[in-house]
Design a protein around this motif. Structure first.
Motif, mmCIF file in Angstrom:
data_model
loop_
_atom_site.group_PDB
_atom_site.id
_atom_site.type_symbol
_atom_site.label_atom_id
_atom_site.label_comp_id
_atom_site.label_asym_id
_atom_site.label_seq_id
_atom_site.Cartn_x
_atom_site.Cartn_y
_atom_site.Cartn_z
ATOM 1 N N LEU A 74 -3.921 -2.664 -6.278
ATOM 2 C CA LEU A 74 -3.386 -1.368 -5.858
ATOM 3 C C LEU A 74 -2.905 -0.510 -7.027
ATOM 4 O O LEU A 74 -2.374 0.578 -6.832
ATOM 5 C CB LEU A 74 -2.238 -1.586 -4.865
ATOM 6 N N GLY A 75 -3.057 -1.014 -8.256
ATOM 7 C CA GLY A 75 -2.656 -0.239 -9.429
ATOM 8 C C GLY A 75 -1.158 -0.209 -9.669
ATOM 9 O O GLY A 75 -0.644 0.738 -10.266
ATOM 10 N N LEU A 76 -0.451 -1.240 -9.221
ATOM 11 C CA LEU A 76 0.998 -1.310 -9.391
ATOM 12 C C LEU A 76 1.347 -2.223 -10.560
ATOM 13 O O LEU A 76 0.631 -3.178 -10.843
ATOM 14 C CB LEU A 76 1.650 -1.856 -8.112
ATOM 15 N N GLU B 230 0.804 -1.228 0.000
ATOM 16 C CA GLU B 230 0.000 0.000 0.000
ATOM 17 C C GLU B 230 0.837 1.279 0.000
ATOM 18 O O GLU B 230 0.493 2.232 -0.703
ATOM 19 C CB GLU B 230 -1.001 -0.013 1.155
ATOM 20 N N PRO B 231 1.951 1.364 0.751
ATOM 21 C CA PRO B 231 2.746 2.598 0.686
ATOM 22 C C PRO B 231 3.263 2.907 -0.721
ATOM 23 O O PRO B 231 3.345 4.073 -1.107
ATOM 24 C CB PRO B 231 3.906 2.330 1.650
ATOM 25 N N ALA B 232 3.589 1.891 -1.494
ATOM 26 C CA ALA B 232 4.044 2.119 -2.870
ATOM 27 C C ALA B 232 2.917 2.702 -3.705
ATOM 28 O O ALA B 232 3.123 3.609 -4.514
ATOM 29 C CB ALA B 232 4.546 0.821 -3.491
ATOM 30 N N SER B 233 1.719 2.208 -3.496
ATOM 31 C CA SER B 233 0.564 2.705 -4.233
ATOM 32 C C SER B 233 0.259 4.150 -3.854
ATOM 33 O O SER B 233 -0.042 4.975 -4.707
ATOM 34 C CB SER B 233 -0.647 1.815 -3.943
ATOM 35 N N ALA B 234 0.380 4.457 -2.570
ATOM 36 C CA ALA B 234 0.054 5.793 -2.072
ATOM 37 C C ALA B 234 1.138 6.825 -2.390
ATOM 38 O O ALA B 234 0.895 8.023 -2.289
ATOM 39 C CB ALA B 234 -0.174 5.736 -0.563
ATOM 40 N N SER B 235 2.328 6.374 -2.793
ATOM 41 C CA SER B 235 3.448 7.292 -3.011
ATOM 42 C C SER B 235 3.256 8.193 -4.223
ATOM 43 O O SER B 235 3.887 9.238 -4.325
ATOM 44 C CB SER B 235 4.751 6.509 -3.179
#
Length: 131
Positions: free
Chosen positions: A120-122, A90-95
């Motif tokens: 998460l769209g990654l 999630e942190p990668a997605s929110a970055s």
């Protein structure tokens, strides 16, 4: 681990901002074998902190077999069990940065990694190595 600073625009690696290694293993000998590499990456990350250069390195080790706990020799922190991939990604997605989930491992973990990344769209990529 990038040992030498790349010149401006010389490679995609010079644009790298963050690497998070989430490694799940049954046998701790794999963690033990890579201890020097973990330390080097963490030291490089710490040295670059606040300079605007280099990349941030984060390590998340997971040991899945409780019976193997006594064989862990690494000085790095690790967790027992299987990781909640979605919460770790999630942190990668929110970055707001383009992020890639790179997987290498068994099919079940591939399916879980792919599902979490896509939800998460990654971006997702997998490799398979036959031994």
């Amino acid at each position: 681990v990038q040992k030498h600073k790349a010149g401006p625009g010389s490679s995609a690696l010079s644009q790298l901002r963050s690497v998070t290694l989430i490694w799940t293993a049954r046998y701790p000998s794999l963690f033990n074998m890579f201890e020097p590499t973990f330390k080097e990456a963490i030291e490089l990350s710490e040295a670059n902190k606040g300079t605007g250069q280099g990349f941030e390195f984060n390590l998340s080790l997971w040991l899945t077999d409780q019976k193997m706990r006594a064989q862990v020799l690494t000085s790095q922190e690790y967790s027992m069990g299987r990781p909640n991939l979605k919460s770790l990604l999630e942190p990668a997605s929110a970055s707001g940065m383009r992020s890639l989930v790179f997987h290498c491992g068994p099919t079940g973990l591939e399916e879980a990694s792919r599902a979490a990344a896509l939800e998460l769209g990654l971006d997702f990529h997998t490799e398979t190595f036959a031994l």
